[in-house]
Write an enzyme that holds these catalytic residues in place. Structure first.
Site, PDB file in Angstrom:
ATOM      1  N   LYS A   8       0.871  -1.183   0.000  1.00  0.00           N
ATOM      2  CA  LYS A   8       0.000   0.000   0.000  1.00  0.00           C
ATOM      3  C   LYS A   8       0.901   1.223   0.000  1.00  0.00           C
ATOM      4  O   LYS A   8       2.050   1.157   0.429  1.00  0.00           O
ATOM      5  CB  LYS A   8      -0.877  -0.007   1.254  1.00  0.00           C
ATOM      6  CG  LYS A   8      -2.087   0.891   1.181  1.00  0.00           C
ATOM      7  CD  LYS A   8      -3.250   0.249   0.465  1.00  0.00           C
ATOM      8  CE  LYS A   8      -4.379   1.237   0.211  1.00  0.00           C
ATOM      9  NZ  LYS A   8      -5.546   0.589  -0.413  1.00  0.00           N
ATOM     10  N   ASP A  50      -6.814   4.493  -4.931  1.00  0.00           N
ATOM     11  CA  ASP A  50      -7.550   4.377  -3.660  1.00  0.00           C
ATOM     12  C   ASP A  50      -8.149   5.769  -3.451  1.00  0.00           C
ATOM     13  O   ASP A  50      -8.282   6.535  -4.416  1.00  0.00           O
ATOM     14  CB  ASP A  50      -6.601   3.962  -2.500  1.00  0.00           C
ATOM     15  CG  ASP A  50      -7.356   3.606  -1.219  1.00  0.00           C
ATOM     16  OD1 ASP A  50      -7.930   2.516  -1.159  1.00  0.00           O
ATOM     17  OD2 ASP A  50      -7.391   4.428  -0.286  1.00  0.00           O
TER      18      ASP A  50
HETATM   19  P1  NDP Z   1     -15.624   7.360  -3.927  1.00  0.00           P
HETATM   20  O1  NDP Z   1     -14.793   8.512  -3.549  1.00  0.00           O
HETATM   21  O2  NDP Z   1     -15.927   7.074  -5.362  1.00  0.00           O
HETATM   22  O3  NDP Z   1     -17.067   7.424  -3.176  1.00  0.00           O
HETATM   23  C1  NDP Z   1     -17.226   7.580  -1.814  1.00  0.00           C
HETATM   24  C2  NDP Z   1     -18.664   7.959  -1.570  1.00  0.00           C
HETATM   25  O4  NDP Z   1     -18.917   7.969  -0.181  1.00  0.00           O
HETATM   26  C3  NDP Z   1     -18.995   9.351  -2.079  1.00  0.00           C
HETATM   27  O5  NDP Z   1     -20.318   9.339  -2.541  1.00  0.00           O
HETATM   28  C4  NDP Z   1     -18.856  10.209  -0.818  1.00  0.00           C
HETATM   29  O6  NDP Z   1     -19.626  11.381  -0.838  1.00  0.00           O
HETATM   30  C5  NDP Z   1     -19.458   9.250   0.170  1.00  0.00           C
HETATM   31  N1  NDP Z   1     -19.106   9.540   1.539  1.00  0.00           N
HETATM   32  C6  NDP Z   1     -17.919   9.916   2.048  1.00  0.00           C
HETATM   33  N2  NDP Z   1     -18.026  10.053   3.366  1.00  0.00           N
HETATM   34  C7  NDP Z   1     -19.291   9.739   3.682  1.00  0.00           C
HETATM   35  C8  NDP Z   1     -20.026   9.667   4.876  1.00  0.00           C
HETATM   36  N3  NDP Z   1     -19.460   9.973   6.050  1.00  0.00           N
HETATM   37  N4  NDP Z   1     -21.314   9.273   4.831  1.00  0.00           N
HETATM   38  C9  NDP Z   1     -21.913   8.976   3.669  1.00  0.00           C
HETATM   39  N5  NDP Z   1     -21.263   9.041   2.497  1.00  0.00           N
HETATM   40  C10 NDP Z   1     -19.984   9.404   2.517  1.00  0.00           C
HETATM   41  O7  NDP Z   1     -14.914   6.112  -3.248  1.00  0.00           O
HETATM   42  P2  NDP Z   1     -15.107   4.579  -3.579  1.00  0.00           P
HETATM   43  O8  NDP Z   1     -16.532   4.305  -3.902  1.00  0.00           O
HETATM   44  O9  NDP Z   1     -14.049   4.140  -4.516  1.00  0.00           O
HETATM   45  O10 NDP Z   1     -14.714   3.959  -2.174  1.00  0.00           O
HETATM   46  C11 NDP Z   1     -15.654   3.838  -1.120  1.00  0.00           C
HETATM   47  C12 NDP Z   1     -15.073   2.906  -0.070  1.00  0.00           C
HETATM   48  O11 NDP Z   1     -14.769   1.628  -0.672  1.00  0.00           O
HETATM   49  C13 NDP Z   1     -13.748   3.357   0.570  1.00  0.00           C
HETATM   50  O12 NDP Z   1     -13.745   2.890   1.896  1.00  0.00           O
HETATM   51  C14 NDP Z   1     -12.694   2.601  -0.233  1.00  0.00           C
HETATM   52  O13 NDP Z   1     -11.488   2.456   0.477  1.00  0.00           O
HETATM   53  C15 NDP Z   1     -13.420   1.264  -0.426  1.00  0.00           C
HETATM   54  N6  NDP Z   1     -12.928   0.433  -1.510  1.00  0.00           N
HETATM   55  C16 NDP Z   1     -12.942   0.882  -2.793  1.00  0.00           C
HETATM   56  C17 NDP Z   1     -12.505   0.072  -3.824  1.00  0.00           C
HETATM   57  C18 NDP Z   1     -12.593   0.500  -5.234  1.00  0.00           C
HETATM   58  O14 NDP Z   1     -12.303  -0.328  -6.114  1.00  0.00           O
HETATM   59  N7  NDP Z   1     -12.998   1.709  -5.534  1.00  0.00           N
HETATM   60  C19 NDP Z   1     -11.943  -1.261  -3.551  1.00  0.00           C
HETATM   61  C20 NDP Z   1     -12.055  -1.696  -2.182  1.00  0.00           C
HETATM   62  C21 NDP Z   1     -12.498  -0.839  -1.204  1.00  0.00           C
HETATM   63  P3  NDP Z   1     -19.139  12.744  -1.582  1.00  0.00           P
HETATM   64  O15 NDP Z   1     -19.695  12.589  -2.976  1.00  0.00           O
HETATM   65  O16 NDP Z   1     -19.790  13.805  -0.796  1.00  0.00           O
HETATM   66  O17 NDP Z   1     -17.629  12.782  -1.527  1.00  0.00           O
END
Ligand code: NDP
Length: 458
Positions: free
Chosen positions: A138, A178
């Site tokens: 990482k 990430d």
């Molecule tokens: P993104 O940045 O694409 O999306 C994150 C989403 O979560 C956004 O809609 C964001 O809102 C929202 N968000 C952030 N904080 C909060 C909160 N406190 N309450 C509600 N919604 C919130 O990230 P990913 O979808 O890629 O990743 C999401 C999670 O999945 C992370 O933990 C990441 O580490 C994990 N993950 C991702 C992988 C991947 O392939 N993408 C693989 C494995 C794990 P806003 O639009 O306001 O920013």
């Protein structure tokens, strides 16, 4: 088959685990996130050492908690005002027993050695679970891409890669995205790596654009994979997504494709969120609207109710877990389900939880789910689809060909089924039937430990 283990063996295993944990704390003072990640995994491994003392004799635990290499470096760059900025870059190459180091790069102000080590340590077991030949790593930086211009992001990522490239290679270490690192950052970093190396080593990074070596289905992989995993848990109880009500937090990459797959399987997804608040649409979320708002127009989720007035928007994130549902998929961020939210979900009759995000449930929340016989898919297993398809991207790069969307999706589906099966079997074999937290940790560990024994003390 459950094996009976003597009390003496059990005590010896517990003492061994405890002594290694104390060593970790002593060697890595002030790294609380890393301590926490090590503790979670070590606690579930005690029955493995009790049953197989060979892992103690080969010093597997002492070695696995110590990264093979940690690199920390200066990242100087010039902002749009001509001012020199300095960030700190990291790469932890944790374990290469089963393949090249693999794991994302996170750009976020909270990044420090403890965060990167905790994520890298977890990655060893997640990657092993996928069945793909990838080790654990990482990296990242305390650089914050929010509010930066494209040129600033390019200058930063180029400076970052100018140092990091020395430690990378398609057979050495293969980063991906990430938090804060998406297609744009990966593109800039790939361009700089290629320029320095003077050759097109496509497999050195994953999550690349489709025009230059990316894989179809990578965008969908984590969300789809999470739903595939939960489908397996439901099937074990004779159930499916068909006609279930589902609440999915977030509206980013993981959430959007979890919504898409859940809907394809006949579920009604009634709520999603962003970092400001959540929408509740009892008629079922219109995914096209969410995709346009979040992927294209980059607007707030609150805008949804202007187009769908029967839906309700509520400010604040936690309330989303008060909406009664059959299945909850936390896909936004860490610690978003606490004990109170977990109790509410249980009271309202939730049947299954699938962790799309990393560490979205607190330890207390997990206890609540497990104590109430809720099907619980831990992040390490349920969100491994993303890194699994990253490994498939590496395979395609090596073969210099591209599989179709359907081919990659079929492979992803079968990988998620295998992760489920191996977690179930390990949980049962080591005396915790149905506990996929323990099952995933043990299943991921054994493969790495056996490879380490085979390769001698290195
Ligand atoms: P993104 O940045 O694409 O999306 C994150 C989403 O979560 C956004 O809609 C964001 O809102 C929202 N968000 C952030 N904080 C909060 C909160 N406190 N309450 C509600 N919604 C919130 O990230 P990913 O979808 O890629 O990743 C999401 C999670 O999945 C992370 O933990 C990441 O580490 C994990 N993950 C991702 C992988 C991947 O392939 N993408 C693989 C494995 C794990 P806003 O639009 O306001 O920013």
């Amino acid at each position: 088959m459950t094996t009976v283990i003597t009390e003496e063996r059990q005590t010896e295993a517990q003492q061994y685990v405890q002594s290694v944990y104390e060593l970790v704390i002593q060697r890595n003072p002030h790294e609380s996130e890393f301590h926490q990640a090590v503790k979670e995994i070590l606690d579930s491994l005690t029955p493995v050492f009790a049953k197989h003392p060979k892992y103690m004799q080969h010093g597997i635990l002492e070695r696995i908690v110590e990264p093979e290499r940690v690199v920390s470096f200066r990242v100087p760059w010039v902002d749009d005002n001509g001012k020199v900025q300095v960030n700190r870059g990291f790469r932890v190459q944790f374990n290469s027993a089963i393949g090249p180091y693999k794991g994302g790069l996170r750009f976020h102000p909270s990044v420090n050695a403890s965060i990167i080590k905790f994520l890298g340590f977890e990655q060893i077991f997640k990657n092993s679970l996928t069945g793909q030949p990838i080790g654990g790593g990482k990296g990242g930086s305390d650089f914050d891409p929010k509010g930066k211009s494209d040129l600033e992001i390019m200058r930063f990522t180029q400076s970052f890669m100018t140092e990091l490239y020395k430690y990378l290679g398609p057979d050495i270490d293969v980063p991906a995205g990430d938090i804060g690192v998406g297609a744009k950052e990966i593109g800039f970093m790939f361009g700089q790596y290629k320029r320095i190396r003077g050759g097109n080593e496509a497999g050195v990074l994953t999550g690349k654009g489709l025009l230059y070596g990316g894989s179809l289905t990578r965008t969908e992989a984590t969300g789809y994979g999470c739903v595939y995993f939960v489908s397996e848990m439901l099937a074990s109880k004779g159930q499916s997504f068909q006609d279930k009500t589902v609440v999915i937090s977030g509206s980013g990459n993981v959430s959007i494709y979890a919504i898409e797959k859940a809907q394809q399987l006949g579920a009604k997804v009634i709520a999603c969120s962003d970092s400001n608040g959540y929408i509740h649409d009892p008629q079922g979320i219109n995914l096209q609207t969410v995709k346009r708002l979040k992927e294209v127009e980059r607007k707030r989720i609150s805008e949804y109710v202007k187009e769908h007035p029967h839906a309700v928007y509520t400010e604040g994130c936690k309330g989303i877990w008060s909406i009664p549902c059959d299945i909850a998929l936390p896909c936004a961020t860490q610690n978003e389900i606490d004990e109170q939210a977990a109790k509410l979900l249980v009271e309202n009759g939730v049947v299954a939880i699938g962790e799309g995000a990393n560490m979205p449930s607190t330890l207390e929340a997990i206890e609540v789910f497990l104590n109430n016989q809720v099907l619980f898919g831990p992040a390490k297993a349920a969100n491994a689809g993303g890194v699994a398809v990253s490994a498939l991207e590496m395979a395609q790069n090596s073969m210099r060909l591209s599989w179709t969307f359907e081919e990659v999706d079929a492979k992803l589906h079968s990988i998620m089924k295998n992760i489920y099966q191996s977690s179930v079997s390990a949980a049962e074999e080591y005396g915790h039937p149905g506990n996929l937290v323990v099952g995933a940790n043990i299943s991921g560990f054994i493969k790495v430990a056996d490879a380490m024994i085979a390769q001698g003390v290195v």
